[in-house]
Write an enzyme that holds these catalytic residues in place. Structure first.
Site, PDB file in Angstrom:
ATOM      1  N   ARG A 149       0.830  -1.198   0.000  1.00 36.95           N
ATOM      2  CA  ARG A 149       0.000   0.000   0.000  1.00 36.95           C
ATOM      3  C   ARG A 149       0.865   1.249   0.000  1.00 36.95           C
ATOM      4  NH1 ARG A 149      -1.556   4.001   3.068  1.00 36.95           N
ATOM      5  NH2 ARG A 149      -0.527   3.236   4.933  1.00 36.95           N
ATOM      6  N   VAL A 150       0.472   2.191  -0.853  1.00 33.73           N
ATOM      7  CA  VAL A 150       0.994   3.551  -0.802  1.00 33.73           C
ATOM      8  C   VAL A 150      -0.215   4.469  -0.732  1.00 33.73           C
ATOM      9  CG1 VAL A 150       3.208   3.143  -1.940  1.00 33.73           C
ATOM     10  CG2 VAL A 150       1.189   3.646  -3.315  1.00 33.73           C
ATOM     11  N   SER A 151      -0.008   5.704  -0.300  1.00 29.18           N
ATOM     12  CA  SER A 151      -1.129   6.606  -0.067  1.00 29.18           C
ATOM     13  C   SER A 151      -1.604   7.343  -1.301  1.00 29.18           C
ATOM     14  CB  SER A 151      -0.760   7.617   1.016  1.00 29.18           C
ATOM     15  OG  SER A 151      -0.491   6.937   2.218  1.00 29.18           O
ATOM     16  N   THR A 152      -0.734   7.545  -2.290  1.00 29.77           N
ATOM     17  CA  THR A 152      -1.126   8.332  -3.460  1.00 29.77           C
ATOM     18  C   THR A 152      -0.771   7.604  -4.741  1.00 29.77           C
ATOM     19  OG1 THR A 152       0.967   9.518  -3.657  1.00 29.77           O
ATOM     20  CG2 THR A 152      -0.681  10.487  -2.178  1.00 29.77           C
ATOM     21  N   GLN A 201       3.002   7.605  -5.767  1.00 26.51           N
ATOM     22  CA  GLN A 201       3.979   6.846  -4.988  1.00 26.51           C
ATOM     23  C   GLN A 201       4.139   5.449  -5.581  1.00 26.51           C
ATOM     24  OE1 GLN A 201       2.085   7.408  -1.129  1.00 26.51           O
ATOM     25  NE2 GLN A 201       3.824   8.652  -0.462  1.00 26.51           N
TER      26      GLN A 201
END
Length: 185
Positions: free
Chosen positions: A10-13, A16
């Site tokens: 998982r990345v936030s954006t 990324q």
């Protein structure tokens, strides 16, 4: 029979990259989200949790990739280990099996609390940055959803008594946005 090695990234954006997460770990399947860890409403996390079976091992880069809310982290790990799934957080070198030591549970609580605190700091810095930009006249808010002509038509039709929910659907905006436009008269 041994289970699958399942990875969750998982990345936030969208900009990324997950390349450094779980690099070099042999995985049978991976699930990847580009979304905030503020809650568990993430399509690939939900798919991953449904996919996992007894005997599988869930590999995550770090606990904060699974979530930035301590209650969510505890719930996910307890639910998975209760189903016979092993959870490995590689950065912290923690493995959760359901027969966890008091030290593993303490570390989960501490590191989960730090992740939650870190998210709060990110939001606080974001609010401060917006306030500074607004004071400098550099912050204009989000892009307008409708042209001025569309907004005038929306106001006219709402004043004529048309249902607001139907107008919002027709104009492709949320009801919150509709009310925002109506208050700008």
């Amino acid at each position: 029979m041994s289970g699958q090695n399942v990875g969750y990234l998982r990345v936030s954006t969208l900009v990324q990259n997950t390349a450094r997460q779980l690099e070099g770990i042999a995985l049978d399947i991976t699930f990847e989200d580009k979304a905030s860890g503020k809650d568990t409403s993430r399509p690939q996390l939900e798919a991953c949790l449904k996919h996992l079976r007894k005997g599988d091992t869930l590999h995550i880069h770090s606990l904060d990739r699974l979530g930035r809310n301590l209650d969510d982290l505890r719930k996910i790990i307890k639910e998975l280990t209760g189903r016979g799934v092993v959870v490995k957080a590689h950065k912290e070198s923690l493995t959760f099996t359901g027969d966890d030591s008091p030290m593993a549970n303490l570390l989960l609580s501490m590191l989960g609390a730090v992740a939650e605190f870190e998210r709060s700091l990110i939001l606080e810095r974001q609010r401060e940055g917006i306030a500074i930009a607004k004071a400098a006249g550099a912050y204009k808010g989000g892009k307008k959803k409708m042209t001025e002509e569309q907004a005038q038509e929306l106001r006219r039709r709402a004043a004529a008594g048309e249902k607001k929910a139907a107008l919002a659907r027709e104009f492709g905006i949320s009801r919150e946005t509709l009310y925002s436009y109506l208050s700008q008269q």
